[in-house]
Write a protein that holds these residues in place. Structure first.
Motif, PDB file in Angstrom:
ATOM      1  N   ALA A  27      20.468   1.842 -28.456  1.00 11.60           N
ATOM      2  CA  ALA A  27      19.024   1.756 -28.219  1.00 11.60           C
ATOM      3  C   ALA A  27      18.243   2.240 -29.428  1.00 11.60           C
ATOM      4  CB  ALA A  27      18.661   2.590 -26.993  1.00 11.60           C
ATOM      5  N   PHE A  28      18.713   3.289 -30.086  1.00 11.22           N
ATOM      6  CA  PHE A  28      18.015   3.781 -31.281  1.00 11.22           C
ATOM      7  C   PHE A  28      18.015   2.736 -32.387  1.00 11.22           C
ATOM      8  CE2 PHE A  28      18.342   5.788 -35.466  1.00 11.22           C
ATOM      9  CZ  PHE A  28      17.132   6.465 -35.512  1.00 11.22           C
ATOM     10  N   VAL A  29      19.165   2.104 -32.637  1.00 13.02           N
ATOM     11  CA  VAL A  29      19.237   1.095 -33.701  1.00 13.02           C
ATOM     12  C   VAL A  29      18.311  -0.085 -33.396  1.00 13.02           C
ATOM     13  CG1 VAL A  29      20.766  -0.549 -34.840  1.00 13.02           C
ATOM     14  CG2 VAL A  29      21.549   1.782 -34.420  1.00 13.02           C
ATOM     15  N   LEU A  30      18.302  -0.541 -32.147  1.00 12.60           N
ATOM     16  CA  LEU A  30      17.428  -1.667 -31.780  1.00 12.60           C
ATOM     17  C   LEU A  30      15.955  -1.306 -31.940  1.00 12.60           C
ATOM     18  CD1 LEU A  30      19.292  -3.024 -28.615  1.00 12.60           C
ATOM     19  CD2 LEU A  30      19.264  -4.008 -30.914  1.00 12.60           C
ATOM     20  N   LEU A  31      15.556  -0.133 -31.449  1.00 14.44           N
ATOM     21  CA  LEU A  31      14.163   0.270 -31.571  1.00 14.44           C
ATOM     22  C   LEU A  31      13.774   0.518 -33.017  1.00 14.44           C
ATOM     23  CD1 LEU A  31      13.908   2.682 -28.512  1.00 14.44           C
ATOM     24  CD2 LEU A  31      12.898   0.415 -28.736  1.00 14.44           C
ATOM     25  N   LEU A  32      14.676   1.085 -33.790  1.00 14.28           N
ATOM     26  CA  LEU A  32      14.389   1.307 -35.207  1.00 14.28           C
ATOM     27  C   LEU A  32      14.195  -0.019 -35.930  1.00 14.28           C
ATOM     28  CD1 LEU A  32      14.194   3.474 -37.463  1.00 14.28           C
ATOM     29  CD2 LEU A  32      16.630   3.072 -37.896  1.00 14.28           C
ATOM     30  N   GLY A  33      15.086  -0.990 -35.662  1.00 13.44           N
ATOM     31  CA  GLY A  33      14.930  -2.301 -36.294  1.00 13.44           C
ATOM     32  C   GLY A  33      13.649  -2.994 -35.865  1.00 13.44           C
ATOM     33  N   ALA A  34      13.302  -2.917 -34.566  1.00 13.37           N
ATOM     34  CA  ALA A  34      12.061  -3.550 -34.106  1.00 13.37           C
ATOM     35  C   ALA A  34      10.834  -2.892 -34.718  1.00 13.37           C
ATOM     36  CB  ALA A  34      12.003  -3.475 -32.580  1.00 13.37           C
ATOM     37  N   SER A  35      10.868  -1.551 -34.837  1.00  8.54           N
ATOM     38  CA  SER A  35       9.730  -0.850 -35.434  1.00  8.54           C
ATOM     39  C   SER A  35       9.570  -1.216 -36.898  1.00  8.54           C
ATOM     40  CB  SER A  35       9.923   0.660 -35.286  1.00  8.54           C
ATOM     41  OG  SER A  35      10.021   1.028 -33.926  1.00  8.54           O
ATOM     42  N   LEU A  36      10.667  -1.303 -37.629  1.00  3.87           N
ATOM     43  CA  LEU A  36      10.600  -1.681 -39.035  1.00  3.87           C
ATOM     44  C   LEU A  36      10.094  -3.116 -39.187  1.00  3.87           C
ATOM     45  CD1 LEU A  36      11.118  -1.154 -42.016  1.00  3.87           C
ATOM     46  CD2 LEU A  36      13.526  -1.773 -41.641  1.00  3.87           C
ATOM     47  N   ALA A  37      10.588  -4.029 -38.339  1.00  4.15           N
ATOM     48  CA  ALA A  37      10.126  -5.423 -38.413  1.00  4.15           C
ATOM     49  C   ALA A  37       8.631  -5.523 -38.112  1.00  4.15           C
ATOM     50  CB  ALA A  37      10.925  -6.285 -37.440  1.00  4.15           C
ATOM     51  N   ARG A  38       8.168  -4.789 -37.112  1.00  5.63           N
ATOM     52  CA  ARG A  38       6.735  -4.812 -36.772  1.00  5.63           C
ATOM     53  C   ARG A  38       5.894  -4.268 -37.910  1.00  5.63           C
ATOM     54  NH1 ARG A  38       2.756  -1.735 -34.110  1.00  5.63           N
ATOM     55  NH2 ARG A  38       1.502  -2.938 -32.607  1.00  5.63           N
ATOM     56  N   TYR A  39       6.372  -3.222 -38.569  1.00  5.92           N
ATOM     57  CA  TYR A  39       5.623  -2.663 -39.698  1.00  5.92           C
ATOM     58  C   TYR A  39       5.535  -3.665 -40.842  1.00  5.92           C
ATOM     59  CZ  TYR A  39       4.358   0.233 -43.672  1.00  5.92           C
ATOM     60  OH  TYR A  39       3.739   0.724 -44.793  1.00  5.92           O
ATOM     61  N   LEU A  40       6.661  -4.332 -41.141  1.00  2.07           N
ATOM     62  CA  LEU A  40       6.648  -5.286 -42.249  1.00  2.07           C
ATOM     63  C   LEU A  40       5.744  -6.479 -41.943  1.00  2.07           C
ATOM     64  CD1 LEU A  40      10.427  -5.258 -43.272  1.00  2.07           C
ATOM     65  CD2 LEU A  40       8.510  -4.159 -44.447  1.00  2.07           C
ATOM     66  N   ILE A  41       5.723  -6.904 -40.676  1.00  2.00           N
ATOM     67  CA  ILE A  41       4.863  -8.044 -40.319  1.00  2.00           C
ATOM     68  C   ILE A  41       3.389  -7.686 -40.465  1.00  2.00           C
ATOM     69  CG2 ILE A  41       4.146  -9.505 -38.394  1.00  2.00           C
ATOM     70  CD1 ILE A  41       7.052  -9.440 -37.435  1.00  2.00           C
ATOM     71  N   ARG A  42       3.003  -6.473 -40.090  1.00  2.00           N
ATOM     72  CA  ARG A  42       1.591  -6.118 -40.086  1.00  2.00           C
ATOM     73  C   ARG A  42       1.120  -5.473 -41.378  1.00  2.00           C
ATOM     74  NH1 ARG A  42      -0.589  -4.286 -34.177  1.00  2.00           N
ATOM     75  NH2 ARG A  42       0.329  -6.017 -33.000  1.00  2.00           N
ATOM     76  N   HIS A  43       2.029  -4.934 -42.164  1.00  2.00           N
ATOM     77  CA  HIS A  43       1.611  -4.215 -43.380  1.00  2.00           C
ATOM     78  C   HIS A  43       2.349  -4.725 -44.610  1.00  2.00           C
ATOM     79  CE1 HIS A  43       0.832  -1.479 -39.968  1.00  2.00           C
ATOM     80  NE2 HIS A  43      -0.241  -1.093 -40.664  1.00  2.00           N
ATOM     81  N   GLU A  44       2.706  -5.960 -44.615  1.00  2.00           N
ATOM     82  CA  GLU A  44       3.426  -6.521 -45.769  1.00  2.00           C
ATOM     83  C   GLU A  44       2.539  -6.465 -47.005  1.00  2.00           C
ATOM     84  OE1 GLU A  44       5.883 -10.559 -47.072  1.00  2.00           O
ATOM     85  OE2 GLU A  44       4.711 -10.515 -45.210  1.00  2.00           O
ATOM     86  N   GLY A  45       3.101  -5.988 -48.077  1.00  2.00           N
ATOM     87  CA  GLY A  45       2.372  -5.916 -49.331  1.00  2.00           C
ATOM     88  C   GLY A  45       1.564  -4.658 -49.513  1.00  2.00           C
ATOM     89  N   HIS A  81      19.884  10.085 -38.363  1.00  2.00           N
ATOM     90  CA  HIS A  81      20.150  10.113 -36.922  1.00  2.00           C
ATOM     91  C   HIS A  81      21.601   9.762 -36.606  1.00  2.00           C
ATOM     92  CE1 HIS A  81      20.112   8.815 -32.715  1.00  2.00           C
ATOM     93  NE2 HIS A  81      19.044   9.571 -32.563  1.00  2.00           N
ATOM     94  N   LEU A  82      22.117   8.718 -37.253  1.00  2.00           N
ATOM     95  CA  LEU A  82      23.474   8.265 -36.941  1.00  2.00           C
ATOM     96  C   LEU A  82      24.538   9.192 -37.527  1.00  2.00           C
ATOM     97  CD1 LEU A  82      23.015   4.412 -37.380  1.00  2.00           C
ATOM     98  CD2 LEU A  82      23.027   5.751 -35.266  1.00  2.00           C
ATOM     99  N   LEU A  83      24.328   9.653 -38.781  1.00  2.00           N
ATOM    100  CA  LEU A  83      25.316  10.554 -39.380  1.00  2.00           C
ATOM    101  C   LEU A  83      25.352  11.898 -38.665  1.00  2.00           C
ATOM    102  CD1 LEU A  83      24.846   9.872 -43.204  1.00  2.00           C
ATOM    103  CD2 LEU A  83      26.699   9.110 -41.710  1.00  2.00           C
ATOM    104  N   GLY A  84      24.205  12.302 -38.110  1.00  2.00           N
ATOM    105  CA  GLY A  84      24.200  13.566 -37.376  1.00  2.00           C
ATOM    106  C   GLY A  84      25.094  13.539 -36.154  1.00  2.00           C
ATOM    107  N   ARG A  85      25.301  12.336 -35.592  1.00  2.00           N
ATOM    108  CA  ARG A  85      26.211  12.229 -34.445  1.00  2.00           C
ATOM    109  C   ARG A  85      27.631  12.632 -34.822  1.00  2.00           C
ATOM    110  NH1 ARG A  85      23.752  11.915 -29.536  1.00  2.00           N
ATOM    111  NH2 ARG A  85      22.140  10.315 -29.477  1.00  2.00           N
ATOM    112  N   LEU A  86      27.992  12.405 -36.090  1.00  2.00           N
ATOM    113  CA  LEU A  86      29.344  12.736 -36.551  1.00  2.00           C
ATOM    114  C   LEU A  86      29.422  14.150 -37.104  1.00  2.00           C
ATOM    115  CD1 LEU A  86      30.225   9.381 -38.368  1.00  2.00           C
ATOM    116  CD2 LEU A  86      30.824  10.064 -36.045  1.00  2.00           C
ATOM    117  N   LEU A  87      28.398  14.549 -37.893  1.00  2.00           N
ATOM    118  CA  LEU A  87      28.439  15.855 -38.559  1.00  2.00           C
ATOM    119  C   LEU A  87      27.969  16.989 -37.665  1.00  2.00           C
ATOM    120  CD1 LEU A  87      27.023  14.772 -42.057  1.00  2.00           C
ATOM    121  CD2 LEU A  87      29.412  14.942 -41.305  1.00  2.00           C
ATOM    122  N   ALA A  88      27.121  16.685 -36.686  1.00  2.43           N
ATOM    123  CA  ALA A  88      26.621  17.709 -35.771  1.00  2.43           C
ATOM    124  C   ALA A  88      26.740  17.201 -34.342  1.00  2.43           C
ATOM    125  CB  ALA A  88      25.171  18.068 -36.100  1.00  2.43           C
ATOM    126  N   PRO A  89      27.953  17.175 -33.796  1.00  4.54           N
ATOM    127  CA  PRO A  89      28.144  16.616 -32.440  1.00  4.54           C
ATOM    128  C   PRO A  89      27.390  17.407 -31.394  1.00  4.54           C
ATOM    129  CG  PRO A  89      30.107  17.786 -33.170  1.00  4.54           C
ATOM    130  CD  PRO A  89      29.201  17.703 -34.355  1.00  4.54           C
TER     131      PRO A  89
END
Length: 402
Positions: free
Chosen positions: A4-22, A40-48
């Motif tokens: 869920a984090f990866v999907l929301l992060l990708g959607a948020s980045l895509a929305r930002y690029l669409i509205r603030h490109e350039g 966020h993802l590396l912390g799952r491994l380094l700080a369980p």
């Protein structure tokens, strides 16, 4: 939660690029999105995350703080990152204490609402003000309820396990006391009475030895008959003290039951059968089961092992039993470490020797221990030295333990 984090992060980045490109901060924001995702993802491994019911350690709290700090900066530059608050929200509620988790949820909700209202451009949006607190309140209530229910379940399970251990200990003590009472009654009513009668007859024979030799011989004959009956009673006791596990099963199932009974929180005992066991004399089965019981008692009391294995190997001309553990081991030739101890292995050797078999011990400090007993299927009766501490009292104590 990671998906869920990866999907929301990708959607948020895509929305930002669409509205603030350039935009002049686009490269910085994209880099911050990448840093936020990797952190966020590396912390799952380094700080369980801590286990359920345990407090998080300092490393995990530092990771949570770093993720929140990066998210706050990212939220100030890209309002679309507000959706990434959901995984952070659930992560905090799941791992932190209730008070800290509620405070974190409130802070995240305030930041999301402020970010939404910041970009309304003068048009009031009721959803921006009402929806985030409503979702946060529902999610917080549900997760807190689940955490409390899980805590009650853990407490109930701990109580059940403690009660089961107490009941097992109580039943064990009751069984030992009942067996001791039975044996004391049997011995008092048979052997003790017989010995008392023999003593009186021998004393009577001594008194009339010279004056009435015929009566003395009668007394001696009566004493001999009582001794014969007492010997028969003693043999019956020894026969009744055979291992209880062999009363209704053969050796292999008895060893499997022993392994299951000896397994617990600190020690796991497994049983392996190699070959097909055929008919065996009762003496062989009883001796091998007693050897297994003695070896496992040593493992539990001295070895400090976490795993042990019972292996029964059936060959054409002999049967062997191996008891191996991963404990601390010991020097085989060293004397016993405690005064009055060290009779376990000699007793096992005596049992194997009585059947014409052998018992070997292989061990090194830190390398575990393997006790191997090999007994021919047609046991040979071997005379045991009189100085070996094997008598009826040992058999009585073994019955009480079983």
């Amino acid at each position: 939660m990671d998906v869920a984090f990866v999907l929301l992060l990708g959607a948020s980045l895509a929305r930002y690029l669409i509205r603030h490109e350039g935009g002049r901060h686009t490269h910085w924001v994209v880099g911050l999105f990448v840093v936020f995702g990797l952190l966020h993802l590396l912390g799952r491994l380094l700080a369980p995350a801590p286990r359920s019911g345990r407090r998080p350690d300092a490393r995990y709290l530092a990771w949570v703080g770093a993720v929140l700090a990066v998210w706050v900066v990212l939220l100030a530059l890209a309002p679309s990152a507000a959706w990434c608050a959901m995984p952070l929200f659930f992560t905090g509620l799941h791992t932190l204490s209730t008070r800290t988790a509620v405070s974190l949820a409130a802070v995240l909700t305030v930041l999301v609402v402020a970010s939404k209202l910041r970009f309304t451009h003068g048009q009031f949006d009721p959803n921006a003000l009402i929806a985030p607190p409503a979702v946060a309140a529902v999610g917080t209530a549900v997760l807190i309820h689940l955490k409390r229910q899980a805590a009650r379940q853990r407490a109930l399970i701990d109580d059940l396990l403690r009660t089961r251990r107490d009941l097992a200990a109580t039943e064990r003590r009751a069984g030992i006391l009942a067996e001791r009472q039975r044996l004391s009654t049997e011995i008092h009513d048979t052997l003790a009475q017989g010995l008392s009668s023999q003593q009186m007859l021998l004393q009577a024979a001594e008194r009339v030895w010279h004056t009435d030799p015929g009566a003395a011989r009668d007394h001696m004959r009566d004493a001999a008959e009582i001794a014969s009956r007492s010997l028969a009673e003693a043999r019956r006791f020894v026969h009744d003290l055979a291992p209880a596990d062999l009363a209704e099963r053969t050796l292999a199932p008895a060893l499997a039951a022993l392994a299951d009974r000896e397994s617990g929180d600190d020690l796991t005992v497994v049983f392996h059968l190699d070959g097909t066991p055929g008919p065996m004399p009762e003496r062989v089965e009883a001796a091998l089961l007693r050897i297994a019981q003695g070896a496992l008692a040593n493992v539990r009391e001295h070895a400090g092992a976490t795993r042990a294995a019972l292996t029964l190997t059936c060959l054409d001309d002999q049967i062997s039993l191996d008891v191996a553990d991963d404990g601390r081991g010991f020097a085989v030739g060293a004397p016993p470490g405690r005064a009055g101890r060290g009779h376990g292995l000699p007793a096992m050797r005596v049992r194997a020797r009585q059947l014409g078999g052998t018992l070997t011990v292989e061990s090194e400090p830190g390398e575990g221990t393997v006790v191997s007993a090999a007994v021919p299927l047609e046991p040979v009766s071997v005379e045991v030295p009189v100085d070996v501490p094997m008598d009826v009292s040992v058999a009585v104590s073994e019955k009480a333990v079983s």
